[in-house]
Write a protein that holds these residues in place. Structure first.
Motif, mmCIF file in Angstrom:
data_model
loop_
_atom_site.group_PDB
_atom_site.id
_atom_site.type_symbol
_atom_site.label_atom_id
_atom_site.label_comp_id
_atom_site.label_asym_id
_atom_site.label_seq_id
_atom_site.Cartn_x
_atom_site.Cartn_y
_atom_site.Cartn_z
ATOM 1 N N GLU A 5 0.826 -1.207 0.000
ATOM 2 C CA GLU A 5 0.000 0.000 0.000
ATOM 3 C C GLU A 5 0.862 1.258 0.000
ATOM 4 O OE1 GLU A 5 -4.041 -1.365 2.303
ATOM 5 O OE2 GLU A 5 -2.233 -1.024 3.495
ATOM 6 N N GLU A 6 1.938 1.238 0.752
ATOM 7 C CA GLU A 6 2.844 2.376 0.784
ATOM 8 C C GLU A 6 3.458 2.621 -0.592
ATOM 9 O OE1 GLU A 6 5.762 2.341 3.941
ATOM 10 O OE2 GLU A 6 4.260 1.588 5.355
ATOM 11 N N LYS A 7 3.829 1.546 -1.267
ATOM 12 C CA LYS A 7 4.407 1.672 -2.610
ATOM 13 C C LYS A 7 3.375 2.217 -3.593
ATOM 14 C CE LYS A 7 7.901 -1.898 -2.041
ATOM 15 N NZ LYS A 7 8.337 -3.246 -2.407
ATOM 16 N N PHE A 8 2.137 1.745 -3.467
ATOM 17 C CA PHE A 8 1.074 2.255 -4.323
ATOM 18 C C PHE A 8 0.882 3.748 -4.106
ATOM 19 C CE2 PHE A 8 -3.308 3.688 -4.548
ATOM 20 C CZ PHE A 8 -3.539 3.562 -5.909
ATOM 21 N N GLU A 9 0.783 4.151 -2.854
ATOM 22 C CA GLU A 9 0.583 5.571 -2.535
ATOM 23 C C GLU A 9 1.743 6.420 -3.060
ATOM 24 O OE1 GLU A 9 -2.079 7.058 -1.420
ATOM 25 O OE2 GLU A 9 -3.188 5.210 -1.027
ATOM 26 N N LYS A 10 2.956 5.897 -2.941
ATOM 27 C CA LYS A 10 4.129 6.613 -3.437
ATOM 28 C C LYS A 10 4.056 6.764 -4.955
ATOM 29 C CE LYS A 10 9.166 6.549 -3.182
ATOM 30 N NZ LYS A 10 10.352 5.819 -2.701
ATOM 31 N N MET A 11 3.669 5.695 -5.645
ATOM 32 C CA MET A 11 3.549 5.748 -7.104
ATOM 33 C C MET A 11 2.441 6.708 -7.520
ATOM 34 S SD MET A 11 2.708 2.717 -9.781
ATOM 35 C CE MET A 11 2.346 3.105 -11.475
ATOM 36 N N SER A 14 3.576 10.226 -7.169
ATOM 37 C CA SER A 14 4.532 10.535 -8.226
ATOM 38 C C SER A 14 3.822 10.838 -9.543
ATOM 39 C CB SER A 14 5.503 9.372 -8.410
ATOM 40 O OG SER A 14 6.370 9.617 -9.492
ATOM 41 N N VAL A 15 2.844 10.030 -9.907
ATOM 42 C CA VAL A 15 2.094 10.245 -11.149
ATOM 43 C C VAL A 15 1.342 11.567 -11.082
ATOM 44 C CG1 VAL A 15 0.213 9.377 -12.608
ATOM 45 C CG2 VAL A 15 1.931 7.801 -11.726
ATOM 46 N N GLN A 16 0.695 11.844 -9.951
ATOM 47 C CA GLN A 16 -0.042 13.099 -9.790
ATOM 48 C C GLN A 16 0.897 14.307 -9.858
ATOM 49 O OE1 GLN A 16 -1.953 12.003 -6.084
ATOM 50 N NE2 GLN A 16 -3.926 11.753 -7.099
ATOM 51 N N LEU A 54 -3.996 7.770 -14.493
ATOM 52 C CA LEU A 54 -4.896 8.247 -13.440
ATOM 53 C C LEU A 54 -6.337 7.797 -13.702
ATOM 54 C CD1 LEU A 54 -3.405 11.813 -12.932
ATOM 55 C CD2 LEU A 54 -3.252 9.884 -11.336
ATOM 56 N N SER A 55 -6.730 7.764 -14.958
ATOM 57 C CA SER A 55 -8.086 7.298 -15.302
ATOM 58 C C SER A 55 -8.267 5.821 -14.974
ATOM 59 C CB SER A 55 -8.366 7.543 -16.785
ATOM 60 O OG SER A 55 -8.400 8.923 -17.054
ATOM 61 N N MET A 56 -7.224 5.052 -15.167
ATOM 62 C CA MET A 56 -7.288 3.623 -14.806
ATOM 63 C C MET A 56 -7.450 3.471 -13.290
ATOM 64 S SD MET A 56 -7.101 1.611 -17.486
ATOM 65 C CE MET A 56 -6.413 0.083 -16.904
ATOM 66 N N TYR A 57 -6.688 4.255 -12.528
ATOM 67 C CA TYR A 57 -6.841 4.222 -11.065
ATOM 68 C C TYR A 57 -8.288 4.528 -10.691
ATOM 69 C CZ TYR A 57 -1.733 4.320 -10.215
ATOM 70 O OH TYR A 57 -0.391 4.028 -10.145
ATOM 71 N N HIS A 58 -8.867 5.520 -11.356
ATOM 72 C CA HIS A 58 -10.241 5.911 -11.074
ATOM 73 C C HIS A 58 -11.213 4.798 -11.479
ATOM 74 C CE1 HIS A 58 -13.781 8.388 -10.621
ATOM 75 N NE2 HIS A 58 -14.105 8.145 -11.871
ATOM 76 N N ALA A 59 -11.002 4.219 -12.632
ATOM 77 C CA ALA A 59 -11.896 3.167 -13.127
ATOM 78 C C ALA A 59 -11.934 1.962 -12.191
ATOM 79 C CB ALA A 59 -11.468 2.727 -14.528
#
Length: 67
Positions: A5-11, A14-16, A54-59
């Protein structure tokens, strides 16, 4: 929070951040009338790639909205 989860949040952060930075650079170039430059076109490609991520994360319900 797990390591994954920490790695996901970091990624995600970074993308944002990269997206915001790309948009700012594009706005600066546009203000200078440089929308037809190779740099601007490269930034547009980067912006489209990042917004797609980001759209994939949202989807998948991983973020609430794409900014």
């Amino acid at each position: 929070m797990s390591d994954r989860e920490e790695k996901f949040e970091k990624m995600l952060k970074s993308v944002q951040d990269q997206y915001a930075d790309t948009v700012n650079k594009m706005q600066e170039l546009k203000a200078d009338g440089k929308e037809k430059t190779v740099t601007y076109k490269q930034l547009m490609a980067t912006k489209l790639t990042l917004i797609n991520i980001l759209s994939m994360y949202h989807a998948y319900g991983l973020i609430e909205e794409v900014k």
